[in-house]
Design a protein around this motif. Structure first.
Motif, short mmCIF file in Angstrom:
data_model
loop_
_atom_site.label_atom_id
_atom_site.label_comp_id
_atom_site.label_asym_id
_atom_site.label_seq_id
_atom_site.Cartn_x
_atom_site.Cartn_y
_atom_site.Cartn_z
N GLU A 59 0.83 -1.22 0.00
CA GLU A 59 0.00 0.00 0.00
C GLU A 59 0.86 1.25 0.00
O GLU A 59 0.52 2.25 -0.64
N ALA A 60 1.97 1.18 0.75
CA ALA A 60 2.88 2.34 0.80
C ALA A 60 3.45 2.61 -0.59
O ALA A 60 3.64 3.75 -0.99
N HIS A 61 3.73 1.52 -1.34
CA HIS A 61 4.25 1.68 -2.69
C HIS A 61 3.21 2.36 -3.58
O HIS A 61 3.51 3.31 -4.31
N VAL A 76 13.78 -0.24 0.02
CA VAL A 76 12.92 0.75 -0.64
C VAL A 76 13.69 1.49 -1.74
O VAL A 76 13.20 1.66 -2.86
N LEU A 77 14.92 1.90 -1.42
CA LEU A 77 15.68 2.69 -2.39
C LEU A 77 16.18 1.85 -3.56
O LEU A 77 16.05 2.23 -4.71
N GLU A 78 16.75 0.68 -3.26
CA GLU A 78 17.24 -0.19 -4.33
C GLU A 78 16.07 -0.74 -5.15
O GLU A 78 16.12 -0.81 -6.37
N GLY A 79 14.99 -1.09 -4.43
CA GLY A 79 13.81 -1.63 -5.13
C GLY A 79 13.18 -0.63 -6.08
O GLY A 79 12.55 -1.01 -7.07
N ALA A 99 11.37 -0.11 6.40
CA ALA A 99 10.94 0.03 5.01
C ALA A 99 9.67 0.89 4.94
O ALA A 99 9.56 1.79 4.09
N ALA A 100 8.74 0.64 5.84
CA ALA A 100 7.50 1.44 5.86
C ALA A 100 7.83 2.90 6.12
O ALA A 100 7.31 3.81 5.44
N ALA A 114 8.85 8.46 4.21
CA ALA A 114 9.83 9.55 4.11
C ALA A 114 9.93 10.06 2.67
O ALA A 114 10.01 11.27 2.44
N VAL A 115 9.93 9.12 1.71
CA VAL A 115 10.00 9.55 0.30
C VAL A 115 8.73 10.34 -0.04
O VAL A 115 8.78 11.37 -0.73
N TRP A 116 7.60 9.88 0.46
CA TRP A 116 6.34 10.56 0.21
C TRP A 116 6.40 11.99 0.78
O TRP A 116 5.98 12.95 0.13
N GLU A 117 6.96 12.12 1.96
CA GLU A 117 7.07 13.46 2.58
C GLU A 117 8.03 14.36 1.82
O GLU A 117 7.80 15.57 1.71
N ILE A 118 9.09 13.78 1.25
CA ILE A 118 9.99 14.59 0.42
C ILE A 118 9.21 15.14 -0.78
O ILE A 118 9.34 16.31 -1.14
N MET A 119 8.38 14.29 -1.36
CA MET A 119 7.59 14.75 -2.52
C MET A 119 6.59 15.82 -2.09
O MET A 119 6.34 16.77 -2.84
#
Ligand code: HEM
Length: 210
Positions: free
Chosen positions: A20-22, A126-129, A191-192, A197-202
């Motif tokens: 879901e996070a993805h 998360v980052l490599e994937g 990972a979650a 964190a990536v979502w917050e950067i966006m």
């Protein structure tokens, strides 16, 4: 899994428990614009600029973790360090990385903390994937910005034709290790947190653009 006594796959657990996070991350307008080829050169450079400190922290964290944990050492391959690719892409575009946004700084501190334990594997997942979908994003950016590649697109498409094999190897190498229940839990939790964190950067990027 080959028999009932084998440990359940941590790679599968990561995939299932962050599904879901993805979906949330890939639907964020900043990602959606990139994959639809609607991104400007400045937006693309801004994304790379935020990913640079993140990847520097991941690369460094993995080096530290590999030095003390043979499980991480066995997974880390010469093609994994990634900040160098983002630096090259920025150089290709002729732009500086710029100032890290607050969410980027928060993620970098989280990664630095995670590097002290096995949870660094959850961040790395998360980052490599993300290179799995990154190949499609690279193709869209190539069309949108007229960048032929591979130069300029290596952050999103680091492995080219080797993507699938290298990701399968990453998963297999992860599952070749033994993890305790509590280690598995902290890896999945990291990972979650990393997807969030990536979502917050966006979110920060969007707020700054507005
Ligand atoms: C528009 C944006 C995105 C698209 C279209 C996309 C697409 C994909 C695709 C097609 C896969 C391969 C699925 C498979 O073969 O099973 C994948 C895997 C993955 N993506 Fe994304 N993705 C996007 C954004 C992201 C972002 C922002 C992140 C995190 C920073 C991310 C992290 C991952 C991870 C960790 C996997 C590996 C899943 C696994 O095998 O366990 N993706 N993505």
């Amino acid at each position: 899994m080959t028999n009932n006594t084998a440990a359940p796959s941590l790679a599968d657990a990561l995939k299932e428990q962050t599904r879901e996070a993805h979906t949330r991350a890939e639907r964020h307008p900043v990602q959606a614009r990139m994959v639809k080829g609607q991104v400007t050169r400045a937006e693309y450079a801004a994304w790379l600029g935020q990913m640079l400190p993140v990847w520097r922290a991941v690369d460094e964290g993995l080096r530290m973790a590999a030095a003390r944990d043979t499980r991480v050492a066995a997974m880390l391959k010469p093609y994994h360090p990634h900040a160098v690719r983002i630096e090259a892409d920025l150089q290709f575009l002729g732009v500086q990385a710029g100032v890290p946004l607050p969410a980027t700084e928060r993620f970098v501190s989280f990664i630095t903390g995670a590097a002290a334990g096995i949870e660094v594997l959850g961040v790395w997942y998360v980052l490599e994937g993300s290179a799995n979908g990154g190949r499609f994003i690279a193709a869209a950016i190539s069309r949108a910005l007229g960048i032929e590649g591979p130069e300029g697109l290596t952050g999103f498409n680091p492995h080219g034709e080797a993507q699938r094999d290298r990701w399968q190897a990453w998963r297999a190498d992860l599952d070749a290790n033994h993890f305790t229940e509590s280690e598995r839990a902290v890896v999945v939790s990291a990972a979650a947190t990393s997807f969030d964190a990536v979502w917050e950067i966006m979110e920060d990027m969007q707020a700054r653009a507005a």
